[in-house]
Each structure stands twice: as structure tokens, then as C-alpha cells.
Design a protein around this motif. Structure first.
Motif, mmCIF file in Angstrom:
data_model
loop_
_atom_site.group_PDB
_atom_site.id
_atom_site.type_symbol
_atom_site.label_atom_id
_atom_site.label_comp_id
_atom_site.label_asym_id
_atom_site.label_seq_id
_atom_site.Cartn_x
_atom_site.Cartn_y
_atom_site.Cartn_z
ATOM 1 N N GLY A 198 0.801 -1.229 0.000
ATOM 2 C CA GLY A 198 0.000 0.000 0.000
ATOM 3 C C GLY A 198 0.823 1.263 0.000
ATOM 4 N N ALA A 199 1.768 1.373 0.915
ATOM 5 C CA ALA A 199 2.555 2.595 0.990
ATOM 6 C C ALA A 199 4.052 2.330 0.850
ATOM 7 C CB ALA A 199 2.262 3.313 2.298
ATOM 8 N N GLY A 200 4.430 1.151 0.359
ATOM 9 C CA GLY A 200 5.848 0.844 0.180
ATOM 10 C C GLY A 200 6.492 0.446 1.487
ATOM 11 N N THR A 201 7.664 1.037 1.789
ATOM 12 C CA THR A 201 8.328 0.733 3.052
ATOM 13 C C THR A 201 8.720 2.042 3.737
ATOM 14 O OG1 THR A 201 10.519 0.692 2.094
ATOM 15 C CG2 THR A 201 9.333 -1.380 2.115
ATOM 16 N N ALA A 202 8.827 2.005 5.053
ATOM 17 C CA ALA A 202 9.206 3.208 5.789
ATOM 18 C C ALA A 202 10.250 2.862 6.822
ATOM 19 C CB ALA A 202 7.978 3.807 6.462
ATOM 20 N N VAL A 203 11.313 3.672 6.851
ATOM 21 C CA VAL A 203 12.359 3.500 7.848
ATOM 22 C C VAL A 203 12.516 4.843 8.558
ATOM 23 C CG1 VAL A 203 14.765 2.930 8.239
ATOM 24 C CG2 VAL A 203 13.508 1.779 6.435
ATOM 25 N N MET A 204 12.242 4.867 9.860
ATOM 26 C CA MET A 204 12.170 6.153 10.531
ATOM 27 C C MET A 204 12.896 6.140 11.868
ATOM 28 S SD MET A 204 8.253 7.217 9.684
ATOM 29 C CE MET A 204 7.373 5.746 10.112
ATOM 30 N N TYR A 205 13.401 7.273 12.260
ATOM 31 C CA TYR A 205 13.997 7.504 13.589
ATOM 32 C C TYR A 205 15.049 6.464 13.933
ATOM 33 C CZ TYR A 205 9.519 9.886 13.556
ATOM 34 O OH TYR A 205 8.439 10.628 13.180
ATOM 35 N N SER A 206 15.938 6.180 13.015
ATOM 36 C CA SER A 206 16.905 5.119 13.266
ATOM 37 C C SER A 206 18.304 5.558 12.870
ATOM 38 C CB SER A 206 16.518 3.869 12.480
ATOM 39 O OG SER A 206 15.246 3.426 12.869
ATOM 40 N N ARG A 207 19.296 4.870 13.409
ATOM 41 C CA ARG A 207 20.693 5.168 13.124
ATOM 42 C C ARG A 207 21.420 3.906 12.675
ATOM 43 N NH1 ARG A 207 22.466 9.861 15.907
ATOM 44 N NH2 ARG A 207 20.654 10.820 16.867
ATOM 45 N N LEU A 208 22.475 4.117 11.920
ATOM 46 C CA LEU A 208 23.401 3.038 11.590
ATOM 47 C C LEU A 208 22.710 1.804 10.986
ATOM 48 C CD1 LEU A 208 25.408 3.448 14.867
ATOM 49 C CD2 LEU A 208 26.289 3.984 12.599
ATOM 50 N N LYS A 256 6.968 -1.546 -7.696
ATOM 51 C CA LYS A 256 5.524 -1.381 -7.915
ATOM 52 C C LYS A 256 4.762 -0.944 -6.672
ATOM 53 C CE LYS A 256 5.027 -4.243 -11.956
ATOM 54 N NZ LYS A 256 6.005 -5.284 -12.158
ATOM 55 N N ASN A 257 5.362 -0.086 -5.871
ATOM 56 C CA ASN A 257 4.614 0.504 -4.775
ATOM 57 C C ASN A 257 4.041 1.798 -5.324
ATOM 58 O OD1 ASN A 257 5.411 -1.420 -2.595
ATOM 59 N ND2 ASN A 257 7.437 -0.692 -3.221
ATOM 60 N N TRP A 258 2.820 1.695 -5.871
ATOM 61 C CA TRP A 258 2.292 2.804 -6.659
ATOM 62 C C TRP A 258 1.001 3.302 -6.044
ATOM 63 C CZ3 TRP A 258 4.927 5.044 -10.589
ATOM 64 C CH2 TRP A 258 4.241 6.041 -11.286
ATOM 65 N N GLY A 259 0.916 4.584 -5.802
ATOM 66 C CA GLY A 259 -0.289 5.181 -5.226
ATOM 67 C C GLY A 259 0.008 6.594 -4.773
ATOM 68 N N GLY A 260 -1.013 7.301 -4.354
ATOM 69 C CA GLY A 260 -0.857 8.709 -3.992
ATOM 70 C C GLY A 260 0.185 8.951 -2.920
ATOM 71 N N ALA A 261 0.342 8.031 -1.974
ATOM 72 C CA ALA A 261 1.333 8.211 -0.909
ATOM 73 C C ALA A 261 2.176 6.948 -0.786
ATOM 74 C CB ALA A 261 0.638 8.532 0.400
ATOM 75 N N SER A 262 2.709 6.474 -1.892
ATOM 76 C CA SER A 262 3.516 5.255 -1.866
ATOM 77 C C SER A 262 4.983 5.566 -2.128
ATOM 78 C CB SER A 262 3.024 4.282 -2.935
ATOM 79 O OG SER A 262 1.780 3.789 -2.579
ATOM 80 N N TYR A 263 5.828 4.883 -1.422
ATOM 81 C CA TYR A 263 7.259 5.127 -1.557
ATOM 82 C C TYR A 263 7.983 3.799 -1.687
ATOM 83 C CZ TYR A 263 5.631 9.455 0.482
ATOM 84 O OH TYR A 263 4.944 10.607 0.720
ATOM 85 N N GLY A 264 9.004 3.741 -2.528
ATOM 86 C CA GLY A 264 9.916 2.614 -2.465
ATOM 87 C C GLY A 264 10.392 2.498 -1.032
ATOM 88 N N ILE A 265 11.114 3.524 -0.568
ATOM 89 C CA ILE A 265 11.384 3.671 0.863
ATOM 90 C C ILE A 265 11.128 5.111 1.257
ATOM 91 C CG2 ILE A 265 12.969 3.244 2.759
ATOM 92 C CD1 ILE A 265 14.929 2.150 0.994
ATOM 93 N N LEU A 266 10.517 5.269 2.390
ATOM 94 C CA LEU A 266 10.407 6.580 3.004
ATOM 95 C C LEU A 266 11.426 6.619 4.139
ATOM 96 C CD1 LEU A 266 7.166 8.350 4.034
ATOM 97 C CD2 LEU A 266 8.892 7.992 5.751
ATOM 98 N N LEU A 267 12.363 7.548 4.072
ATOM 99 C CA LEU A 267 13.357 7.680 5.135
ATOM 100 C C LEU A 267 13.057 8.950 5.906
ATOM 101 C CD1 LEU A 267 16.621 6.929 3.149
ATOM 102 C CD2 LEU A 267 15.420 5.385 4.669
ATOM 103 N N LYS A 268 12.945 8.825 7.220
ATOM 104 C CA LYS A 268 12.645 10.005 8.007
ATOM 105 C C LYS A 268 13.478 9.954 9.281
ATOM 106 C CE LYS A 268 8.815 12.192 10.307
ATOM 107 N NZ LYS A 268 7.818 13.097 9.821
ATOM 108 N N GLU A 269 14.171 11.027 9.589
ATOM 109 C CA GLU A 269 15.047 11.087 10.766
ATOM 110 C C GLU A 269 16.014 9.913 10.798
ATOM 111 O OE1 GLU A 269 14.732 12.934 13.961
ATOM 112 O OE2 GLU A 269 13.004 14.180 13.508
ATOM 113 N N ILE A 270 16.874 9.886 9.812
ATOM 114 C CA ILE A 270 17.803 8.785 9.662
ATOM 115 C C ILE A 270 19.222 9.361 9.731
ATOM 116 C CG2 ILE A 270 18.694 7.153 7.965
ATOM 117 C CD1 ILE A 270 16.121 6.237 9.038
ATOM 118 N N TYR A 271 20.079 8.712 10.471
ATOM 119 C CA TYR A 271 21.463 9.190 10.563
ATOM 120 C C TYR A 271 22.434 8.055 10.270
ATOM 121 C CZ TYR A 271 19.420 13.222 12.840
ATOM 122 O OH TYR A 271 18.671 14.336 13.119
#
Lengths: 402, 266
Positions: A216-226, A236-251
Motif C-alpha cells: 500500500g505505501a511501500g516501506t518506511a524507515v524512521m527515527y533510526s541510526r546506523l 511497484k509501490n504505486w499510489g498517492g502516498a507510496s514510496y519505495g522507501i520513506l526515510l525520516k530522521e535517519i542518521y
């Protein structure tokens, strides 16, 4: 403990035996015994495995059917192995996280070659460590996100090894929250309602050789390190809010040798920092990369960008990331000195892409001749491109990854 | 031969027959149809998936169909003005003459659209898309033939007429979107998504473009505005609104042209 293992016995469960159910078997088994579940259909729920070292093995089609009553198996003892069982029909609950096989506060568990069908949560690990989840087939028939659980759910765990599993049609295929030092390897996650992989507050993890298709929305990786991410396929993650990967707050992560194919957004980066993105293939995405201005010091190098509608989008006029030595299929420069590097720099952010990122409603003008004209003008006179993002050494040939 | 028909019973039908025969047998018309067929066929041959094919065809259609509808009608009108003056000296109603001309021209353009766009789509196996495309083809051709006929009737001077038609083509394919883009940028602090669908639906070319995009994968890339406009076009009210506007684009130019044509001193 050694003596325990040496004298371990076997309890056999079958529909016609004295021991007709898993619950009964656990009750009479000694720690470190093997429980052999013969082929048959066992309608049982709330099986609590509280003896350490039990090995529960299914033989043939050994089906534990919770019959929509309560969760099936809860393990609260260390070093329990569950192999070859089929667990099904764990009901949806809005109060309890019912799971097919749940581990709570254990160490050293093994879940291998099980089949989990139509469960709310399938495999659930809480406060556990040193566990192996291998080659399970997990499928649900969920249709609503609110009434669905996760395929493999791990919460406050460390040192997990999750490999070779197939997860279909749960809410999130694989869910990690507060899980450190773990491997996710060679899993296949598809048709999940929300994310194929949902990953938060988890540090020092590796995921490689996984395939995430059509979630539905692909994959999400958030608030993580290393985190290391390599050899994965996001497709084929296709849609209005779909991401191959969504990275948020990543270091300080590493993203390499992945394939992003036909996603609405291949790689979305919001506050993603100090992360090299190398040797990836971005093929046929709507946007290959969307980099928000709060992502800094990332190195995008040696990637192939092929036939994406937009190559890079950003909401900033300045670039805080390095783009160098990538192959861009839209690049039409020349290479007079034949060193494989184009002689004129390439700006992957098209004017259209910049406009749409900043004035969202302009996306309604997609494919109009006005926007085509703008992009043409921009190619002739790049000075109207407001974005400082530039690849000074674009490659003439596709990168051949090792 | 044609004149003998005119003096006999069904005058309107025979005049219509004359026009459509004349248009369809003309070398420009044949060349246009063949070229359209070849271009669409080529686009479809190099498309590997439905979305790509539909968007490719759409790109050609929004460029070529308004242009040819506008220019061809005007050029044909001016080149046959003497004949029209001659016909009007006969005992025929001016409304009949005007109507015959419009009907023949629109049908000829629609015919070439079906041959040049829908048939190659059918051949290449995009049947459902071809049907939808044909409906839009009918509408777009009716609109642009009506507009062009009105301009030609209003402007006696051929150069002025063709110049106006050129400007109109520019307006529909590029300038309208440019103005709208400027509006979006200028009013970025306001919730314009609510009113953009109403404004964008005015331009038939944009209607065609957006409805085609919404039927493909690209819909996912239109983001929030796309969702708003999909909601808008998906409802009965939205369809009614678009249908109403498009029928106005046919009716108003047609009636204005007719009004002028009936009073005109040739």
C-alpha cells in the motif's frame, strides 16, 4: 542444563493418541522435551508454552486452528523452537494484540517453516532477544487497515535474525519498533495494506536481499541510526502516498545495490543525514529521489537513473547533498575526451519538478505543452533553474554494479 | 452535377453531401488522416504498457487535433467562399447552408480521428481506451470546428481569420495553462485546490488531458490536487459541470457564427 538435554523425551500429539492437543502436551512435557505434532486439525487456542527448551515440531499438515476465539500460541519460556506448524484463524481484536505465535520476554527462540494463515498478527516478538524467524509463509485476508495486524511484529527486541519469510496481505509485512542489532534478510513482502516494512527507533540493523512489491505505501524507515540497506528490491509501490522507501530522521546509514522500480517515489528523504546512497538502480519511477531540504550531507554517487518521470525533486534552492558520478538516462551531454564522464554538468532537478514540489497544484499541469515548453527553455538556458543541485561528473554509460 | 441536385428536392442533404465529398476527397484531408494514423501507430508501437500508450496518444491528440480542427476549417471556408456566395444566390435557407457546412466539416474531422487514432489503438489492442479516446475525439472536433467556423464567418479577411485561429490554438494548448500556473503560484497561500477544478475544466484540452491522466498510473503523481480533482470529476455534479461547459463550447460559437452568417452581407 546439559543433563536436561540428554534425558529429554518426546511427547507425541495426534488426533487419535492419548495426547490430543498441544495444550495437553505442554502440560505433561518436561523442559527440553520434544513435542511431535502429527498430521491433523487441532482446534485450540490460548496455548501457553511456559517450559524452557521445548521443541514443538509439526509433522505433515499439523494445523492449530484458533477458530476465531483467542490467540493461538504464547511462548513465555526461553529457547523454545516451533517448526513446521500451520497456525490459523486468530481473530481480530481492538484490545489485545492476538497473534498466531507470540513470544513475550524470551531469549533464544526459533520459528521455522511454519505456515500462518488468516491471523490478526502472525508472528509477534515482544521484549525478546536472540531469535530466529526463518522460512515462514504468512498470509492474511485483511482488507481494512484498521482491522489488520502485522505479519512479523517485533517490539523492544534485539539480536533477531529474520530470514526467508514470505508475508502477504497483512497491515505491515514486517514491523520493527525498538529493535536493535538485527538482520532482516531475503524476505518477500507483498500486497500488505500499509507498509511492506515498517521500521522505527531501531538502530544498527541490516536488511538485505529483501523484495518489497506492491505494498500500500511501500516501506518506511524512521527515527533510526546506523542501518545498512543493500541488495533489496522495491517494486511497484504505486499510489498517492507510496514510496519505495520513506526515510525520516535517519542518521549514518548505508544504502547500496538496491533496485527501485516503478514506484511513485523511489526514495523519499526527510531529515536523512550522512547517508551514502551508492550503486542503486532507479528505474521507471514517478520520482526517483525526493530530497527534502532538511536532509544533509548525503552522498549520491554511482547510481543509475533510468526512465524516471522526474529524477530528483527538492523543495530547496540550495543543495546540502553531494551528487556525483551518477548515470542519468535524460542526460544528453557529450564526452569529447572519452573518459566516460560527460563534459557538461547535469542538473537532475527539472524546472517542472521544482515547481510541483513547491506549488503542489501545478501537478495538474503534468503532460501539458506549457510545462514541456518550460522544461525545453530550461534546457536551452539552464540559468532559469533555481536549484543548485548539480552532478558535475555525470557518467556516459550505465554503472555496472558488482 | 452538384447544382442539379441542389435544385431538386432534399437541398440540405445534397449540399451536405457535396461538402463532405469535397472535404474527404481533398488531398489535405487524406494526407492528414494518413499522417495521424502513422504517428499514432508509431507511438503505440514503441509503448510497452497501456499507461504509456494512452499518454503518448494523448500528447499527440492535444497538439494536433485542435490545430487541424481550427486551421483546416478556416482554410476550407475561405477557399470555398465563392462557391458559398454562389449557393446563397440560389433559393436556399442560409441556416441550411451554415448547418450543412458545419455538419460536413465536423463529421469529416471525426471520421479522420476515428481512422487515424481509434483504429490504430484497436489494432494494437487498446480497445477500451480507444472507445474513450473516440468520445473525446468527437467532442474536441465538434468544439474546434465550431470555433473556427465562427471566426471565419466573423472575419472577412483571410489573413485576419487565420491569424485569430492561430492565436486561439495557442490559447487553448499553451496560454491557458500558463495563466493558470501563474495563478497557482501567485495565490499559493490560499486554498486554491477547491477552485482550480472549476477553472481548469473550462478548457476542453485540459479536460481531455486530465481525464486521460486520471485513467492512467500517472493519477498517483497528481498528489493532493489530483485527489481533489478526481473527486470532483468522479461525482455526478462534476460530470454535469464538464458536460455543460463543453456543450457551451460547441453551442455558443455555433450560434454566434450562425447569427452572423444569416445577417452577413456577402
Amino acid at each position: 542444563m546439559l543433563i536436561n538435554i540428554l534425558i529429554a523425551g518426546t511427547v507425541v500429539v495426534c488426533p487419535d493418541c492419548d495426547v490430543r492437543g498441544l495444550k495437553q502436551a505442554v502440560a505433561i512435557a518436561q523442559p527440553y522435551d520434544t513435542i511431535l505434532v502429527k498430521e491433523g486439525h487441532y482446534t485450540e487456542d490460548s496455548i501457553i508454552v511456559d517450559k524452557p527448551g521445548l521443541v514443538i515440531m509439526g509433522e505433515g499438515e499439523a494445523v492449530i486452528d484458533a477458530n476465531h476465539k483467542w490467540e493461538a500460541i504464547l511462548v513465555i519460556a526461553d529457547s523454545v523452537t516451533i517448526k513446521g506448524l500451520t497456525v490459523m484463524n486468530v481473530p481480530v481484536s481492538y484490545i489485545h494484540d492476538h497473534a498466531g505465535i507470540k513470544f513475550d520476554g524470551v531469549s533464544g527462540c526459533v520459528v521455522e517453516n511454519n505456515t500462518l494463515i488468516n491471523n490478526f498478527f502472525a508472528i509477534y516478538l515482544a521484549h525478546s532477544e536472540n531469535c530466529l524467524v526463518k522460512d515462514n509463509y504468512i498470509k492474511s485476508n485483511a482488507t481494512r487497515e484498521m482491522a489488520a495486524g502485522n505479519g512479523i511484529h517485533a517490539w523492544y527486541c534485539h539480536d533477531l535474525y529474520i530470514t526467508g519469510n514470505t508475508v502477504i496481505q497483512h497491515r505491515d509485512g514486517i514491523y520493527f519498533e525498538f529493535v536493535d542489532n538485527s538482520f532482516i534478510e531475503g524476505n518477500y513482502s507483498t500486497k500488505n495494506l500499509r507498509y511492506g516494512l515498517h521500521f522505527m527507533f531501531s538502530d544498527r540493523d541490516v536488511y538485505s536481499h529483501n523484495t518489497f512489491v506492491n505494498n500500500g505505501a511501500g516501506t518506511a524507515v524512521m527515527y533510526s541510526r546506523l542501518i545498512s540497506l543493500y541488495n533489496n528490491i522495491f517494486e511497484k509501490n504505486w499510489g498517492g502516498a507510496s514510496y519505495g522507501i520513506l526515510l525520516k530522521e535517519i542518521y549514518d546509514c548505508k544504502i547500496y545495490n538496491n533496485i527501485f522500480r516503478e514506484n511513485t517515489v523511489g526514495l523519499y528523504m526527510e531529515n536523512c543525514n550522512r547517508t551514502p546512497i551508492e550503486h542503486n538502480d532507479f528505474i521507471g519511477n514517478g520520482w526517483a529521489l525526493r530530497v527534502m531540504a532538511n536532509s544533509q550531507e548525503n552522498m549520491v554517487s554511482q547510481n543509475n537513473f533510468i526512465d524516471n518521470m522526474f529524477e530528483v525533486a527538492t523543495n530547496s534552492r540550495r543543495s546540502f547533498n553531494k551528487f556525483n558520478k551518477n548515470y542519468w538516462s535524460k542526460y544528453n551531454g557529450y564526452d569529447l575526451d572519452r573518459d566516460g564522464i560527460g563534459d557538461i554538468p547535469y542538473r537532475p532537478v527539472s524546472l517542472t519538478s521544482y515547481l510541483i514540489e513547491n506549488y503542489e497544484a501545478i501537478s495538474l499541469m503534468l503532460e501539458s505543452y506549457f510545462l514541456k515548453l518550460l522544461d525545453l527553455l530550461e534546457k536551452i538556458a539552464p540559468s532559469i533553474n533555481p536549484v543548485g543541485l548539480i552532478d558535475r561528473e555525470p557518467l556516459m554509460e550505465k554503472v555496472k554494479h558488482d | 452535377m452538384q447544382l442539379r441536385n441542389l435544385s431538386s428536392g432534399s437541398r440540405q442533404l445534397s449540399l451536405f453531401e457535396h461538402y463532405i465529398n469535397d472535404i474527404v476527397r481533398g488531398k489535405w484531408f487524406i494526407a492528414y488522416t494518413v499522417l495521424l494514423f502513422a504517428l499514432i501507430y508509431a507511438v503505440l508501437m514503441f509503448s510497452f504498457e497501456t499507461s504509456q500508450a494512452v499518454v503518448g496518444v494523448m500528447n499527440l491528440v492535444i497538439f494536433i487535433v485542435p490545430a487541424v480542427g481550427l486551421f483546416f476549417t478556416s482554410m476550407y471556408y475561405y477557399s470555398r467562399r465563392e462557391f458559398m456566395e454562389f449557393i446563397l444566390s440560389q433559393p436556399v435557407s442560409r441556416t441550411f447552408v451554415y448547418f450543412s457546412f458545419y455538419l460536413a466539416m465536423s463529421l469529416a474531422m471525426i471520421f479522420s480521428f476515428i481512422l487515424g487514432v481509434s483504429v490504430p489503438m484497436f489494432i494494437q489492442g487498446f480497445a477500451p481506451e480507444a472507445i474513450k479516446m473516440s468520445l473525446w475525439g468527437v467532442l474536441l472536433n465538434m468544439i474546434f470546428v465550431a470555433i473556427s467556423l465562427m471566426v471565419s464567418v466573423l472575419a472577412d479577411d483571410r489573413v485576419r481569420g487565420l491569424g485569430t485561429v492561430l492565436l486561439l490554438w495557442f490559447f487553448f494548448t499553451i496560454f491557458y495553462d500558463a495563466v493558470l500556473t501563474a495563478v497557482i503560484i501567485y495565490f499559493r497561500d490560499y486554498p486554491i485546490e477547491k477552485f482550480i477544478p472549476f477553472v481548469i475544466a473550462i478548457n476542453p484540452v485540459d479536460d481531455f488531458r486530465i481525464s486521460t491522466l486520471l485513467s492512467t498510473d500517472i493519477a498517483a503523481m497528481l498528489g493532493y490536487s489530483g485527489a481533489v480533482i478526481k473527486h470532483f470529476f468522479g461525482r455526478f455534479f462534476g460530470v454535469l459541470y464538464v458536460a455543460f461547459l463543453q456543450s457551451l463550447w460547441v453551442l455558443i460559437p455555433f450560434l454566434v457564427g450562425l447569427w452572423r452568417f444569416r445577417k452577413k452581407d456577402f
